[in-house]
Write an enzyme that holds these catalytic residues in place. Structure first.
Site, short mmCIF file in Angstrom:
data_model
loop_
_atom_site.label_atom_id
_atom_site.label_comp_id
_atom_site.label_asym_id
_atom_site.label_seq_id
_atom_site.Cartn_x
_atom_site.Cartn_y
_atom_site.Cartn_z
N ASP A 505 0.82 -5.95 -39.17
CA ASP A 505 2.29 -5.90 -39.24
C ASP A 505 2.90 -5.27 -40.50
O ASP A 505 3.13 -4.08 -40.56
CB ASP A 505 2.86 -7.30 -39.03
N GLU A 736 -1.76 -20.67 -38.43
CA GLU A 736 -1.80 -19.21 -38.25
C GLU A 736 -2.36 -18.51 -39.49
O GLU A 736 -3.11 -17.54 -39.40
CB GLU A 736 -0.37 -18.71 -37.98
C1 6A9 Z 1 7.26 -12.85 -31.53
C2 6A9 Z 1 8.46 -14.98 -31.26
C3 6A9 Z 1 9.07 -18.33 -29.95
C4 6A9 Z 1 1.30 -11.61 -35.32
O1 6A9 Z 1 -1.38 -13.73 -32.97
C5 6A9 Z 1 -0.56 -12.84 -32.30
C6 6A9 Z 1 0.02 -11.80 -33.25
C7 6A9 Z 1 -1.12 -11.02 -33.90
O2 6A9 Z 1 -1.72 -10.18 -32.96
C8 6A9 Z 1 -0.64 -10.15 -35.03
O3 6A9 Z 1 -1.75 -9.57 -35.67
N1 6A9 Z 1 0.85 -12.46 -34.24
C9 6A9 Z 1 0.15 -10.96 -36.04
O4 6A9 Z 1 0.57 -10.15 -37.08
C10 6A9 Z 1 2.00 -13.18 -33.62
C11 6A9 Z 1 2.98 -12.22 -32.99
C12 6A9 Z 1 4.07 -12.85 -32.26
C13 6A9 Z 1 5.05 -11.80 -31.78
C14 6A9 Z 1 6.06 -12.33 -30.85
C15 6A9 Z 1 8.05 -13.69 -30.63
C16 6A9 Z 1 8.43 -16.08 -30.27
O5 6A9 Z 1 9.20 -17.15 -30.71
#
Ligand code: 6A9
Length: 766
Positions: A505, A736
């Site tokens: 990100d 996380e």
């Molecule tokens: C946002 C919000 C209820 C961010 O673990 C999933 C991903 C990874 O692939 C990525 O590397 N996470 C990491 O930087 C979470 C991403 C969530 C995006 C959606 C929506 C929902 O609120």
């Protein structure tokens, strides 16, 4: 006209499935062994079938307190539960979960019993008891429901006017079945217990509205009146009067719900009996259920030790339970989703629906991200493939079957209304220029040796297209370089425009996105992909040389140096149009005469013009040639990488490796006023897993840095295990990411996606 025709063709290919036969053999999803499962990770407890239009079952509960009555159903951080999650779950036949909800401990257990042709029988046991002071014998309601999703029929069987004793029904894949809600007992399971009963029959425009349907049917006109005991008003489902604004949508789901209200402690069991099971020895309830649960617990513990050897390695019983919970939550977090993504490409004016598809996958987080993410999944399968290789193979096949004719797989899988209900609108559309690290190759590398040939044969045509897709769409400006597409478009608004596609990100990249960029991490991912494609082609007797050629070029340490070694920075780096002198400042806003000035925004200021150069941002990206083991053991760069890794000024913390050097100008800096640092300092477990694994690799190779690798391996492994265990014990959850200054878990929870890789670190399985 020709251009328009080309445009239309390209737009059509966006939503055309890949032409190869599916990687998942027809009928595999409906195979009885894994047909039923806890495949609804976004609710606290429920099961469904792996069917596009599944029968679903679930639990809701409510503590009947005078002041507040809160209905629990979907996993919400806002519920503030002190902990919940699976203690044991074998991914197939059994699971035990504890849920701690403000003075209440709920234990939810299920057991499946194979038999017949449609996924067999299963039973649930929910045991509720007070926890902590002042909550003795308080009143609780448990709501057990069954709902259809577009097909099937349900018939209620009601006793004594208000007690839904059972539901019979049929669906296309299940045939006939019967669900029985048994009478409650005391906690130990023998003495019957007084209870009040209510039931609800309702329709809903879809599963995503079930909570609303139940909430809108609640009334507190009911009185709990045990003979000779204190009376208490309580909330119960009353008549269903429809959901406002949904009349014209038509019902997609039929819901039958059994509410039992009683005093703690107590136990309630539910049985599902498949019509196709013949000669059942007796209901799977009471003592028979106790016995089967005990057998499953013993088998789980044996298999866990055989697989990970944590007892043999000297971990304490509490540490072993922690690791069991980590694995179990990844297994218990698996979901089955069906529907269409909403997608867009350069050739479509509007977002369009992607072809309908099904996905069986683990999820990063049951509360916050209960859906599939492409690069997360490769990490998940590193763990699951050790527990159950066949399960992993199925998951990977599902993912590859979501590929379109171009070779693209949408990064975030938001397939149905339940999934969409959890995502803000601006994040729903998936863009087909966008990649995500091809980590499925990590998992395939591990599975390859033992995978049956026919399986690999079914995968290969898709993998080939996938691999080519990266090579063509994410190519860099020079031969053997790569570039992530889809960086943030409006650079003025961000301290550093994000690269969501990389998975990292807000990790700092070139300050001014351009076609001149070369991204080191993607290049290293492609080296891995080439190696696995080469191995696979060889096993299948397909031409391997093109992959081997790429593998050689991408792992050539000399070429790597020329493209990505920044001598003056002393690290491997991205390259691009970059200025190190950027900052965020309050925009100067002038009010129109007589008007209140608008709130000033933060905007980016560039104090020195960008130029083509290496990007100074020491952190996870710089480590990639080491992380993916592309550096030769005698590489003169290895000691520099290891020094940065071990330096507390840079990446080393007592809790694992931080994502960005403390000395980096963007360390822990916000990207906008609304966007706090994410991959700019905190400790992430997936990359730490790769680091421990790489150190283990270099510890086993002759070379001048072997001793140092051995030492670092021990320290980093111990730090990671100690911190994740400590945080779990203190907070009840895996998280996380972890603070690089205190080790505290942060971001969303529970997060038993890649954070659960700590199990492999404990087991030293790489
Ligand atoms: C946002 C919000 C209820 C961010 O673990 C999933 C991903 C990874 O692939 C990525 O590397 N996470 C990491 O930087 C979470 C991403 C969530 C995006 C959606 C929506 C929902 O609120």
């Amino acid at each position: 006209a020709l251009a328009r025709w080309g445009q239309a063709r390209a737009a059509a290919r966006l939503v055309t499935p890949h032409p190869a036969p599916p990687a998942l053999p027809p009928g595999a999803a409906a195979s009885p062994r894994r047909f039923w499962g806890s495949y609804r990770p976004h609710i606290y407890f429920g099961m469904k079938t792996r069917s596009p239009r599944a029968l679903v079952t679930g639990l809701m509960w409510m503590q009947q307190r005078e002041a507040e009555a809160r209905l629990r159903h979907t996993c919400e951080q806002g519920d503030g539960l002190s902990r919940y999650g699976w203690l044991q779950h074998d991914g197939e036949n059994f699971g035990v979960q504890d849920i701690h909800d403000h003075g209440l401990l709920l234990r939810t257990e299920f057991v499946k019993r194979p038999g017949g042709e449609h996924g067999g029988d299963w039973s649930w046991r929910v045991t509720a008891r007070p926890e902590g002071a002042g909550t003795q014998a308080s009143l609780i309601s448990l709501f057990f429901y069954v709902a259809t999703d577009g097909q099937g029929t349900l018939q209620p069987h009601v006793e004594d006017k208000t007690r839904l004793a059972s539901v019979t029904g049929t669906t296309e894949e299940l045939g006939h079945f019967k669900i029985s809600f048994l009478k409650p007992t005391a906690e130990s399971g023998t003495a019957p217990k007084y209870a009040s009963y209510n039931y609800l029959q309702a329709v809903s425009p879809g599963l995503h509205r079930l909570t609303d349907v139940v909430k809108s049917s609640l009334s507190n006109r009911f009185v709990f009146a045990p003979p000779g005991g204190a009376r208490q008003r309580f909330f119960a489902v009353d008549t269903f009067r429809g959901l406002p604004g949904t009349a014209e949508q038509g019902p997609r789901s039929h819901l039958l719900l059994h509410q039992v209200t009683l005093r703690l402690p107590c136990r309630v069991e539910v049985t599902f009996e498949s019509g196709s099971v013949a000669g059942r020895p007796g209901p799977l309830a009471g003592p028979a259920l106790t016995e089967e649960l005990a057998e499953h617990v013993a088998a789980f513990e044996r298999r866990f030790e055989e697989t990970f050897s944590l007892g043999r390695k000297g971990f304490t019983p509490a540490q072993q339970r922690f690791a069991q919970a980590a694995l179990s939550n990844m297994l218990g977090g698996m979901g089955y989703f069906h529907g269409r993504s909403i997608v867009q490409s350069a050739h479509t004016e509007q977002p369009v629906p992607y072809p309908e598809g099904s996905l069986f996958t683990a999820v990063p987080s049951r509360s916050f991200f209960p859906r599939g993410f492409l690069w997360d999944e490769g990490f998940h399968q590193l763990l699951l493939a050790r527990w159950d290789p066949a399960l992993s193979r199925e998951v990977i096949a599902h993912w590859l079957d979501l590929m379109n004719a171009e070779g693209w797989i949408p990064r975030e899988q938001i397939l149905d209304d339940e999934a969409r209900a959890k995502v803000p609108p601006e994040f729903i559309v998936q863009h087909s220029e966008n990649a995500n690290p091809p980590t499925l190759f990590l998992a395939l590398q591990q599975l390859l040796g033992a995978a049956p040939l026919p399986y690999l044969q079914r995968l290969f045509p898709r993998l080939r297209t996938w691999y080519d897709w990266y090579n063509t769409t994410q190519a860099g400006p020079l031969p053997y370089t790569f570039r992530w597409r889809g960086r943030d478009r409006d650079p003025e608004l961000f301290l550093n425009p994000k690269t969501l596609t990389s998975g990292l990100d807000d990790y700092p990249r070139a300050s001014h996105p351009s076609a001149d960029e070369r991204h080191l991490d993607l290049r290293c991912w492609m080296a891995l992909a080439s190696a696995v494609m080469g191995d696979m082609a060889e096993r299948l007797g397909e031409p391997a040389e093109p992959y081997r050629h790429m593998q050689r070029e991408l792992s050539d340490n000399g070429l790597l140096d020329r493209l990505h070694w920044a001598e003056h920075l002393g690290m491997f780096a991205d390259y691009g149009n970059h200025s190190q002198a950027v900052g965020l400042e309050r925009e100067k806003v002038r009010a129109a005469p007589g008007q209140v000035p608008p709130a000033p925004r933060l905007v980016r200021v560039v104090r020195k013009a960008p130029e083509l150069q290496f990007v100074g941002a020491l952190g996870y990206v710089s480590l990639f040639p080491f992380l993916l083991q592309l550096l030769r053991p005698d590489s003169p760069r290895l000691p520099r990488v290891l020094a940065a890794l071990r330096s507390e000024q840079h990446l080393w913390t007592p809790y694992g490796l931080r994502s960005l050097s403390r000395a980096s100008p963007l360390y822990m800096r916000r990207n906008t006023e609304h966007d706090p640092p994410y991959w700019r300092g905190p400790v992430w477990v997936n990359i730490n897993y790769l680091a421990v694994r790489a150190l283990h690799h270099y510890s086993g190779r002759e070379g001048p840095h072997r001793e140092q690798a051995v030492q670092l391996y021990r320290e980093l492994r111990a730090n990671l295990i100690a911190n994740l265990y400590r945080q779990y014990a203190a907070s009840g959850y895996l998280w996380e990411q972890y603070s690089d200054s205190t080790g505290k878990g942060q971001g969303c929870y529970p997060f038993t996606g890649w954070s659960a890789l700590v199990v492999l670190v404990m087991a030293e399985e790489y």
